[in-house]
Design a protein around this motif. Structure first.
Motif, mmCIF file in Angstrom:
data_model
loop_
_atom_site.group_PDB
_atom_site.id
_atom_site.type_symbol
_atom_site.label_atom_id
_atom_site.label_comp_id
_atom_site.label_asym_id
_atom_site.label_seq_id
_atom_site.Cartn_x
_atom_site.Cartn_y
_atom_site.Cartn_z
ATOM 1 N N PHE A 138 0.729 -1.127 0.109
ATOM 2 C CA PHE A 138 -0.006 -0.087 0.026
ATOM 3 C C PHE A 138 0.880 1.290 -0.080
ATOM 4 O O PHE A 138 1.860 1.227 0.737
ATOM 5 C CB PHE A 138 -1.037 0.002 1.360
ATOM 6 C CG PHE A 138 -1.454 -1.024 1.398
ATOM 7 C CD1 PHE A 138 -3.144 -1.051 0.868
ATOM 8 C CD2 PHE A 138 -1.366 -2.411 2.056
ATOM 9 C CE1 PHE A 138 -3.897 -2.118 0.818
ATOM 10 C CE2 PHE A 138 -2.118 -3.328 1.953
ATOM 11 C CZ PHE A 138 -3.678 -3.386 1.358
ATOM 12 N N PHE B 244 -2.900 4.276 8.577
ATOM 13 C CA PHE B 244 -3.095 2.973 8.082
ATOM 14 C C PHE B 244 -2.879 1.843 9.027
ATOM 15 O O PHE B 244 -3.645 0.882 9.278
ATOM 16 C CB PHE B 244 -2.983 2.789 6.519
ATOM 17 C CG PHE B 244 -2.931 1.431 6.131
ATOM 18 C CD1 PHE B 244 -4.499 1.288 5.685
ATOM 19 C CD2 PHE B 244 -2.020 0.418 5.833
ATOM 20 C CE1 PHE B 244 -4.612 -0.077 5.163
ATOM 21 C CE2 PHE B 244 -2.258 -0.749 5.240
ATOM 22 C CZ PHE B 244 -3.517 -1.036 4.801
ATOM 23 N N ASN C 223 -8.866 0.806 3.434
ATOM 24 C CA ASN C 223 -8.036 1.660 2.596
ATOM 25 C C ASN C 223 -8.522 2.389 1.536
ATOM 26 O O ASN C 223 -9.560 2.173 1.047
ATOM 27 C CB ASN C 223 -6.828 0.600 1.800
ATOM 28 C CG ASN C 223 -5.833 1.499 1.254
ATOM 29 O OD1 ASN C 223 -5.601 2.553 1.515
ATOM 30 N ND2 ASN C 223 -5.411 0.683 0.083
#
Length: 76
Positions: free
Chosen positions: A13, A24, A76
């Motif tokens: 990511f 995150f 996400n």
């Protein structure tokens, strides 16, 4: 997109900066703890690589990994 590689689900990511990447990771940590299934992961600045495999099932991909991957995709 998650890739299956060497009996692991893997995804990298990418975020705007370190702070977003760390935020995150914090959200993922809460998901992982709630599911009692913890990822192998690494972070370098704005990138987080996550590897999911089930250690107590011989380091193979199981439904636990797919469930956590889907939950991670949801944040996400």
């Amino acid at each position: 997109m998650w890739k299956e590689e060497n009996n692991k689900l893997i995804q990298t990511f990418e975020f705007k900066d370190f702070q977003e990447a760390f935020a995150f990771m914090t959200r993922v940590a809460f998901l992982a703890e709630a599911q009692q299934h913890h990822p192998n992961w690494s972070n370098v600045y704005n990138k987080v690589q996550i590897e999911l495999t089930t250690h107590d099932k011989g380091n193979t991909i199981t439904e636990k990994d797919r469930k956590l991957a889907k939950a991670i995709d949801g944040i996400n």
